[in-house]
Design a protein around this motif. Structure first.
Motif, PDB file in Angstrom:
ATOM      1  N   ILE A 171       0.870  -1.174   0.000  1.00  0.00           N
ATOM      2  CA  ILE A 171       0.000   0.000   0.000  1.00  0.00           C
ATOM      3  C   ILE A 171       0.910   1.228   0.000  1.00  0.00           C
ATOM      4  CG2 ILE A 171      -1.752   1.316   1.276  1.00  0.00           C
ATOM      5  CD1 ILE A 171      -2.581  -1.280   2.634  1.00  0.00           C
ATOM      6  N   PRO A 172       0.662   2.225  -0.857  1.00  0.00           N
ATOM      7  CA  PRO A 172       1.485   3.437  -0.825  1.00  0.00           C
ATOM      8  C   PRO A 172       1.425   4.110   0.545  1.00  0.00           C
ATOM      9  CG  PRO A 172       0.106   3.393  -2.800  1.00  0.00           C
ATOM     10  CD  PRO A 172      -0.370   2.275  -1.923  1.00  0.00           C
ATOM     11  N   GLU A 173       2.550   4.663   0.968  1.00  0.00           N
ATOM     12  CA  GLU A 173       2.594   5.284   2.296  1.00  0.00           C
ATOM     13  C   GLU A 173       1.517   6.348   2.474  1.00  0.00           C
ATOM     14  OE1 GLU A 173       5.767   8.001   4.792  1.00  0.00           O
ATOM     15  OE2 GLU A 173       6.509   6.189   3.794  1.00  0.00           O
ATOM     16  N   ALA A 174       1.236   7.107   1.427  1.00  0.00           N
ATOM     17  CA  ALA A 174       0.256   8.191   1.547  1.00  0.00           C
ATOM     18  C   ALA A 174      -1.152   7.672   1.808  1.00  0.00           C
ATOM     19  CB  ALA A 174       0.264   9.045   0.271  1.00  0.00           C
ATOM     20  N   LEU A 175      -1.448   6.449   1.358  1.00  0.00           N
ATOM     21  CA  LEU A 175      -2.788   5.882   1.540  1.00  0.00           C
ATOM     22  C   LEU A 175      -2.890   4.973   2.750  1.00  0.00           C
ATOM     23  CD1 LEU A 175      -3.874   4.961  -2.119  1.00  0.00           C
ATOM     24  CD2 LEU A 175      -4.497   6.981  -0.770  1.00  0.00           C
ATOM     25  N   LEU A 176      -1.756   4.505   3.256  1.00  0.00           N
ATOM     26  CA  LEU A 176      -1.766   3.492   4.305  1.00  0.00           C
ATOM     27  C   LEU A 176      -2.580   3.897   5.538  1.00  0.00           C
ATOM     28  CD1 LEU A 176      -0.853   0.750   5.309  1.00  0.00           C
ATOM     29  CD2 LEU A 176       1.366   1.754   5.911  1.00  0.00           C
ATOM     30  N   PRO A 177      -2.443   5.109   6.078  1.00  0.00           N
ATOM     31  CA  PRO A 177      -3.265   5.453   7.250  1.00  0.00           C
ATOM     32  C   PRO A 177      -4.756   5.402   6.967  1.00  0.00           C
ATOM     33  CG  PRO A 177      -1.450   6.998   6.997  1.00  0.00           C
ATOM     34  CD  PRO A 177      -1.495   6.193   5.743  1.00  0.00           C
ATOM     35  N   PHE A 178      -5.163   5.785   5.770  1.00  0.00           N
ATOM     36  CA  PHE A 178      -6.580   5.766   5.430  1.00  0.00           C
ATOM     37  C   PHE A 178      -7.104   4.334   5.322  1.00  0.00           C
ATOM     38  CE2 PHE A 178      -4.809   9.709   3.706  1.00  0.00           C
ATOM     39  CZ  PHE A 178      -5.626  10.645   4.326  1.00  0.00           C
TER      40      PHE A 178
END
Length: 251
Positions: A171-178
């Motif tokens: 998962i791309p880091e920018a999307l991982l928290p979401f």
């Protein structure tokens, strides 16, 4: 979401497969736990896809977009896109939850269910949700690499202590928290709704994993009108699952 990255293995009647949280088609292949050759040898085509936010499928910076009921919409949309009116469908962990939500919503689309490592659910879901929320916070504060380092330093489930494969997240880091917060806000469907799914189901669980407790698998078998359960105690037993799935699909 109709633009899911997807691929197929083999030819014949379709069997649709949904991967787990943080995984992907490529991640599953690298892990090597699921060898689909017994299924394709039986004259079936395995349809695989990357869930939104995973692998090579994109997604928005919106936690609600990754809740499991939304992923079920993606699964049904993929079946529509491929003109699959009715088929056997399976999934692991998040994929298992996706399949159950989709089957509750449109039971007529599902011929058989393969429910692999069902995740924490209902009364036990709160603790896992807290883990995902904390993980999202760590990723935001320290980055994906730091979170993966912490995750790999944590004790493994006993069944995997001999497995040297490190945990990774496709998962791309920018999307991982979401994605993690979407999972935190999700649960399996209501038990009464699951009890109304009147198609044969194969439930496959592995032991000693708190995130995928055998108790959830056992409860699903109690709820579903026509279900059978196999619990793996070792990695070699997990590797028998493709043969079990092939036999179940051909039954």
């Amino acid at each position: 979401m109709s633009d899911l990255a997807m691929s197929t293995l083999g030819d014949g009647e379709p069997f649709v497969w949904a991967h787990g949280l943080t995984s992907s088609r490529d991640n599953e292949d690298q892990r090597g736990l699921f060898d689909w050759s017994p299924v394709t040898a039986g004259g079936r085509q395995v349809v695989r896809y990357d869930a939104r936010g995973h692998g090579t499928t994109g997604g928005p910076p919106d936690a609600a977009a990754y809740q499991w009921a939304r992923l079920a919409e993606d699964l049904l949309a993929l079946m529509d896109h491929l003109a699959i009116e009715r088929a056997p469908v399976g999934g692991a962990s998040m994929g298992c939850a996706t399949v159950l939500h989709a089957a509750v919503r449109a039971p007529e689309r599902f011929e058989r269910l393969v429910l692999v490592i069902p995740p924490t659910a209902w009364a036990s879901r709160g603790g896992q949700a807290e883990v995902y929320e904390l993980s999202a916070t760590v990723v935001e504060a320290q980055g994906k690499a730091a979170w993966l380092e912490l995750a790999n330093a944590a004790p493994k489930a006993a069944i995997f202590t001999s497995d040297p494969t490190p945990f990774d997240a496709d998962i791309p880091e920018a999307l991982l928290p979401f994605v993690l917060r979407g999972a935190a806000a999700s649960d399996l469907p209501d038990p009464d709704a699951i009890a109304a799914i009147a198609v044969p189901a194969l439930v496959l669980a592995w032991a000693t994993d708190a995130g995928h407790p055998v108790s959830t698998a056992e409860r699903l078998v109690e709820l579903l009108p026509d279900a059978e359960l196999h619990v793996a105690e070792t990695i070699p037993q997990i590797r028998t699952w493709p043969e079990r799935v092939a036999a179940f699909l051909d039954a």
